[in-house]
Write a protein that holds these residues in place. Structure first.
Motif, PDB file in Angstrom:
ATOM      1  N   SER A 124       0.828  -1.206   0.000  1.00 33.16           N
ATOM      2  CA  SER A 124       0.000   0.000   0.000  1.00 33.16           C
ATOM      3  C   SER A 124       0.863   1.258   0.000  1.00 33.16           C
ATOM      4  N   LEU A 125       2.046   1.195   0.614  1.00 32.55           N
ATOM      5  CA  LEU A 125       2.927   2.360   0.680  1.00 32.55           C
ATOM      6  C   LEU A 125       3.962   2.383  -0.437  1.00 32.55           C
ATOM      7  N   VAL A 126       4.023   1.295  -1.223  1.00 36.02           N
ATOM      8  CA  VAL A 126       5.043   1.145  -2.275  1.00 36.02           C
ATOM      9  C   VAL A 126       6.431   1.354  -1.649  1.00 36.02           C
ATOM     10  N   MET A 127       6.695   0.623  -0.581  1.00 30.18           N
ATOM     11  CA  MET A 127       7.977   0.708   0.106  1.00 30.18           C
ATOM     12  C   MET A 127       8.730  -0.613  -0.063  1.00 30.18           C
ATOM     13  N   ALA A 324       4.046 -27.636   1.176  1.00 29.13           N
ATOM     14  CA  ALA A 324       3.556 -26.800   2.272  1.00 29.13           C
ATOM     15  C   ALA A 324       4.557 -25.740   2.699  1.00 29.13           C
ATOM     16  N   ASP A 325       5.865 -26.026   2.554  1.00 26.70           N
ATOM     17  CA  ASP A 325       6.856 -25.080   3.062  1.00 26.70           C
ATOM     18  C   ASP A 325       7.356 -24.107   1.998  1.00 26.70           C
ATOM     19  N   LEU A 326       6.713 -24.082   0.844  1.00 28.93           N
ATOM     20  CA  LEU A 326       7.117 -23.118  -0.179  1.00 28.93           C
ATOM     21  C   LEU A 326       6.825 -21.698   0.301  1.00 28.93           C
ATOM     22  N   ARG A 327       7.726 -20.792   0.014  1.00 31.53           N
ATOM     23  CA  ARG A 327       7.580 -19.405   0.414  1.00 31.53           C
ATOM     24  C   ARG A 327       7.682 -18.497  -0.804  1.00 31.53           C
ATOM     25  N   ALA A 328       7.196 -17.280  -0.626  1.00 32.26           N
ATOM     26  CA  ALA A 328       7.286 -16.282  -1.687  1.00 32.26           C
ATOM     27  C   ALA A 328       7.773 -14.982  -1.073  1.00 32.26           C
ATOM     28  N   TRP A 329       8.376 -14.146  -1.906  1.00 26.90           N
ATOM     29  CA  TRP A 329       8.907 -12.872  -1.423  1.00 26.90           C
ATOM     30  C   TRP A 329       8.253 -11.721  -2.173  1.00 26.90           C
ATOM     31  N   PRO A 330       8.068 -10.582  -1.506  1.00 25.16           N
ATOM     32  CA  PRO A 330       7.384  -9.445  -2.139  1.00 25.16           C
ATOM     33  C   PRO A 330       8.085  -8.991  -3.404  1.00 25.16           C
ATOM     34  N   ALA A 331       7.306  -8.338  -4.243  1.00 32.14           N
ATOM     35  CA  ALA A 331       7.857  -7.865  -5.519  1.00 32.14           C
ATOM     36  C   ALA A 331       8.926  -6.801  -5.304  1.00 32.14           C
ATOM     37  N   ASN A 332       8.845  -6.053  -4.211  1.00 36.20           N
ATOM     38  CA  ASN A 332       9.795  -4.971  -3.988  1.00 36.20           C
ATOM     39  C   ASN A 332      10.968  -5.386  -3.106  1.00 36.20           C
ATOM     40  N   ALA A 333      11.193  -6.713  -2.962  1.00 34.30           N
ATOM     41  CA  ALA A 333      12.285  -7.197  -2.121  1.00 34.30           C
ATOM     42  C   ALA A 333      13.577  -7.371  -2.914  1.00 34.30           C
ATOM     43  N   GLY A 334      13.527  -7.175  -4.209  1.00 33.74           N
ATOM     44  CA  GLY A 334      14.731  -7.368  -5.012  1.00 33.74           C
ATOM     45  C   GLY A 334      14.775  -8.778  -5.569  1.00 33.74           C
ATOM     46  N   GLU A 335      15.343  -8.929  -6.743  1.00 30.55           N
ATOM     47  CA  GLU A 335      15.351 -10.219  -7.410  1.00 30.55           C
ATOM     48  C   GLU A 335      16.414 -11.164  -6.837  1.00 30.55           C
ATOM     49  N   ARG A 336      17.508 -10.607  -6.325  1.00 29.62           N
ATOM     50  CA  ARG A 336      18.612 -11.448  -5.889  1.00 29.62           C
ATOM     51  C   ARG A 336      18.573 -11.611  -4.374  1.00 29.62           C
ATOM     52  N   ASN A 337      18.490 -12.855  -3.922  1.00 30.70           N
ATOM     53  CA  ASN A 337      18.462 -13.158  -2.486  1.00 30.70           C
ATOM     54  C   ASN A 337      17.506 -12.244  -1.726  1.00 30.70           C
ATOM     55  N   PRO A 338      16.202 -12.333  -2.014  1.00 32.23           N
ATOM     56  CA  PRO A 338      15.245 -11.408  -1.383  1.00 32.23           C
ATOM     57  C   PRO A 338      15.117 -11.631   0.117  1.00 32.23           C
TER      58      PRO A 338
END
Length: 878
Positions: A124-127, A324-338
């Motif tokens: 929501s804050l685009v941070m 079950a243990d698959l995870r995802a990272w936010p789009a604004n976390a960076g592509e490399r080692n988020p």
């Protein structure tokens, strides 16, 4: 398990520890030849504990397990209403302190809850944020698509789940640019329901062109317009056929709903099907672009493992567990080692890694009692007594695990430096209860105040009120984070909450229109919000448009509730007719009625001209044969959920068929000389036109189909309509209003239509109930009383001409209405009507409103009887 490891030449972590213990004496002098130190918090039980013991015996130094006094830490505390408010307050305080995001670390006791909260706030804050463990995979659209795919397999391929996936944009047809929402509409129109066979039958209809052939030109539709519409439908149908073809090609064998056959499959097979399904899922944005390869890699690993064949449920559970243990990272976390701390990003980590980034400002969130106390209940598989009996020194009890949790928190806090803020959420309990602060917070509060006697009550009072969506008054500790915070703080500035309605409504005109409409709907004056739309009257008046035939059911709905009639016939808000699966039922009420009508029609055609033979036993045998034949045909097109259910319902249907013979035999034996002449006589639309004349010379066109027409000895006709349910709703009583206030107009309209089509006088109309539920009842109308319906219908159409589409005064009309959701009707779990706001409004105000004069007259409601019992309606008592 160990035999499988040995056979596969595999080793797990326990095997590695055993090997290390076996070779320790020979290898340790070469490996541990320097100073060896053992850090605190390492496990001291089981095989790892044995190895640590040997290392200690070898001369290793164990560091103290008590954290050193941390004089360089400054602590403050706060409480928040929810985890989301807690994370928002952290960011407010960062802003107030003038810190950069990458100078702050958030430590949490619950990575899932607070990870999702921080991810939502960041979007929501685009941070920019980085999360050590990311968020649950299901948090992404790809994760939700995966869950829907697995639910589709597990549920026996229900079409509504597949439709939802298309509506959500989770599937696309290969080599087609047709929107998935268009495919969803086409899929719904196929009425597949569930099961592979039904999908294959639907695909065959699509590929043969049978479905496309149903696309015909509409009234007054230009040739070019029809060609464009047909071409669009052709593209949509072709795209849907392509998608169904691909899904059926990759689909493994799944259990059929209601079937008791055991389906055996391997988890590897399901993983391979899921891998192929993934290719049909569109990837949106960076999150899904990066998450899809991880999901694909995990599926490929499962395929390579080659699981053994087992039951479908077990294989699906294995697949779910593996993902079950698959995870995802936010789009604004960076592509490399988020998952790693990075410049410009706020970082969220867990307790075990607290302080690892070395950032100068730390917030520790989620310090409520539930999240910090460790396990509350004993392990159901290995309770504490069993653990002590097996290996008291090797297996941790519940108390041990709680102590380890507390020790980890103490160690994490002891490792922090600089300014640290501790917090918890009062409504963040894992089971929905109100949450309290942890003992760690109380301990820190006592240290801050220098008073060991302070209690939890003292702490709670000190942290009141909890931080919420409305920022606290300016204290310098925090500052508004975004426009929402500014707005809420402005409204709450002062002892009284300011009225922001005018500003909100000015900034959001659609919301303003809705609020004005809601207020107008509650007022006593009838407006468009109550269904008064004069301009629509001439457009919808059936008498003004004889080219649009109207059915008796349409007029009966108009009598029950003009507003519902407007929704259906004026606005064409047609409810979807989705097949529903019921493990205890084969046919619904409408299907059951259609099947029995087909049975009755075949039997009466077979016995036309020889009704006297109904008194013989051959008639029962013939009916049983006809009914069995029709039931078998229906079974092919509508597969039952199980043979047990089919046997039960087919037996009931056969009883209804025999009841029909008994009823007609009784009529013959009682002297009824009516001769069966015509069956399924249609009128209107593609059948012969039929009109109904109203007082004053106006007329309307009628459409419908009469089940049977008999010729009576005097040459007049008798129209017969079969009803396969109960006769209660149709039973006529002495004090009933004529034609149930307009709700029972079919006899009058059908009689007039048959007179027009067959050119003979109709002297009688009969509802017949030839079933066990109907008890072979007959509800009859004579020609003289049928003529009285003309005035009732004409007055009803006056409401249409005036554009008066008002709500019913009888809430019982709302119970099974297709538009109950629009009118906010609520029905309890026992399927009893709880309330109907529009009907309740009408009951309160109808007596004083002229627009309700016709409805009051048809229902015999006096103007001063508003809010009283409308006992004369005849319908409300059902």
């Amino acid at each position: 398990y160990e035999q499988l490891l040995l056979a596969g030449k595999l080793a797990d972590s326990a095997t590695l520890f055993r090997v290390a213990l076996e070779v320790f004496d020979t290898e340790a002098p070469f490996v541990l030849d320097g100073v060896v130190t053992i850090v605190p918090m390492l496990t001291a039980r089981g095989l790892p504990g044995e190895l640590i013991g040997k290392i200690q015996e070898f001369g290793a130094i164990t560091l103290p397990d008590d954290p050193l006094p941390n004089d360089s830490i400054a602590i403050d505390l706060f409480a928040a209403a929810t985890p989301s408010d807690e994370v928002r307050e952290v960011c407010r305080r960062v802003m107030a302190e003038g810190l950069r995001w990458d100078e702050v670390e958030i430590v949490t006791t619950d990575m899932d809850t607070y990870g999702v909260a921080l991810d939502a706030l960041a979007q929501s804050l685009v941070m920019n944020v980085s999360l050590l463990n990311g968020v649950p995979f299901v948090r992404t659209r790809l994760g939700r698509a995966l869950e829907r795919w697995l639910a589709w397999l597990d549920g026996g391929l229900p079409a509504d789940v597949l439709r939802q996936a298309l509506e959500a944009g989770e599937l696309q047809s290969p080599n087609s640019a047709v929107a998935s929402t268009a495919l969803a509409r086409e899929l719904r129109a196929l009425r597949i329901g569930w099961g592979r066979e039904r999908y294959e039958a639907a695909l065959a209809r699509l590929e043969s062109g049978e479905v496309l052939a149903t696309v015909v030109a509409r009234e007054e539709e230009e040739t070019e317009e029809f060609a464009t519409r047909r071409a669009s439908r052709e593209r949509s149908l072709a795209a849907l056929a392509g998608l169904l073809h691909e899904l059926l090609k990759l689909l493994p064998i799944v259990p059929e709903r209601g079937s008791h056959d055991v389906v055996r499959v391997s988890a590897s097979t399901l993983a391979l099907a899921t891998r192929r399904w993934l290719e049909l899922v569109p990837k949106h944005g960076q999150v899904e672009q990066t998450a899809a390869p991880r999901l694909a890699a995990r599926l490929d690993e499962l395929v390579e493992v080659g699981h053994e064949t087992t039951t479908f449920g077990t294989a699906l559970a294995t697949l779910r567990d593996a993902l079950a243990d698959l995870r995802a990272w936010p789009a604004n976390a960076g592509e490399r080692n988020p998952w790693m701390s990075a410049g410009g990003m706020l970082h969220l980590t867990d307790v075990r890694h607290a302080g690892a980034t070395g950032r100068q400002r730390t917030f520790v969130v989620g310090l409520d009692a539930d999240r910090t106390s460790g396990p509350v209940r004993q392990d159901p598989l290995l309770p504490d007594k069993v653990r002590r009996d097996i290996a008291p020194d090797a297996l941790a009890t519940t108390a041990d695990r709680r102590a380890e949790t507390a020790a980890r928190l103490d160690a994490a806090l002891g490792a922090l430096r600089g300014k640290v803020t501790l917090s918890f959420a009062t409504s963040g309990s894992l089971d929905g209860r109100a949450a309290g602060p942890s003992s760690l917070l109380l301990h820190q509060w006592r240290l801050l105040k220098g008073a060991e006697s302070l209690s939890f009550d003292d702490l709670r009072k000190a942290l009141q009120p909890p931080v919420s969506a409305v920022p606290a008054e300016s204290t310098g500790l925090s500052r508004p984070l975004d426009a929402r915070d500014v707005w809420f703080r402005t409204l709450a500035d002062g002892p009284l909450l300011l009225d922001g309605d005018a500003l909100v409504r000015a900034g959001h005109p659609l919301l303003d229109a809705g609020l004005r409409g809601a207020a107008a709907r509650e007022a006593s004056e009838v407006t468009a919000y109550h269904g008064l739309v004069p301009d629509a009257g001439p457009l919808l008046d059936p008498a003004a448009h004889p080219e649009r035939p109207i059915s008796p059911s349409s007029l009966e709905l108009l009598a029950a509730c003009p507003m519902a009639w407007m929704y259906h016939y004026g606005m064409m808000l047609l409810p979807p007719q989705d097949p529903s699966y019921d493990p205890a039922s084969w046919l619904d009420a409408a299907q059951r009625g259609s099947l029995l009508h087909e049975v009755y029609e075949r039997f009466t055609i077979a016995y036309r001209g020889r009704q006297q033979e109904l008194t013989g036993e051959a008639a029962r045998s013939d009916m049983r044969a006809i009914a069995s034949e029709v039931i078998a045909e229906w079974k092919v097109n509508e597969p039952p959920p199980s043979e047990t259910v089919f046997a039960s319902e087919s037996h009931e249907l056969l009883r209804a068929a025999i009841a029909f013979v008994a009823m007609e035999r009784e009529r013959v034996e009682s002297g009824d000389r009516g001769e069966w002449r015509e069956f399924e006589v249609g009128f209107g639309l593609d059948a012969p036109q039929a009109t109904y004349t109203l007082p004053g010379g106006r007329s309307i066109s009628i459409k419908g189909k009469a089940d049977r027409v008999d010729v009576l000895p005097d040459g007049s006709l008798r129209v017969v309509d079969y009803k396969t349910g109960s006769s209660t709703r149709f039973t006529r009583r002495k004090n009933d209003v004529p034609f149930a206030g307009g709700r029972r107009l079919q006899p009058a309209l059908y009689a007039a239509a048959i007179e027009t089509v067959l050119g003979a006088h109709v002297s009688r109309f009969e509802y017949r109930f030839p079933t066990d539920r109907g008890k072979n009842e007959i509800v009859a109308y004579e020609a003289a009383e049928l003529d009285e319906a003309r005035t009732v219908i004409d007055e009803m159409l006056q409401q249409v001409r005036a554009g008066s589409f008002i709500a019913t005064t009888d809430a019982s009309d709302c119970r099974f209405c297709d538009y109950a959701a629009i009118c906010r009707v609520t029905v309890g779990r026992d399927e009893r009507l709880k309330n109907s706001p529009r009907a309740e409004w009408a009951r309160r105000h109808a007596g004083a409103l002229d627009v309700y004069q016709i409805m009051r007259g048809h229902r015999r409601i006096e103007a001063d009887d508003v809010g009283g019992n409308e006992g004369g309606e005849g319908e409300g008592s059902e």
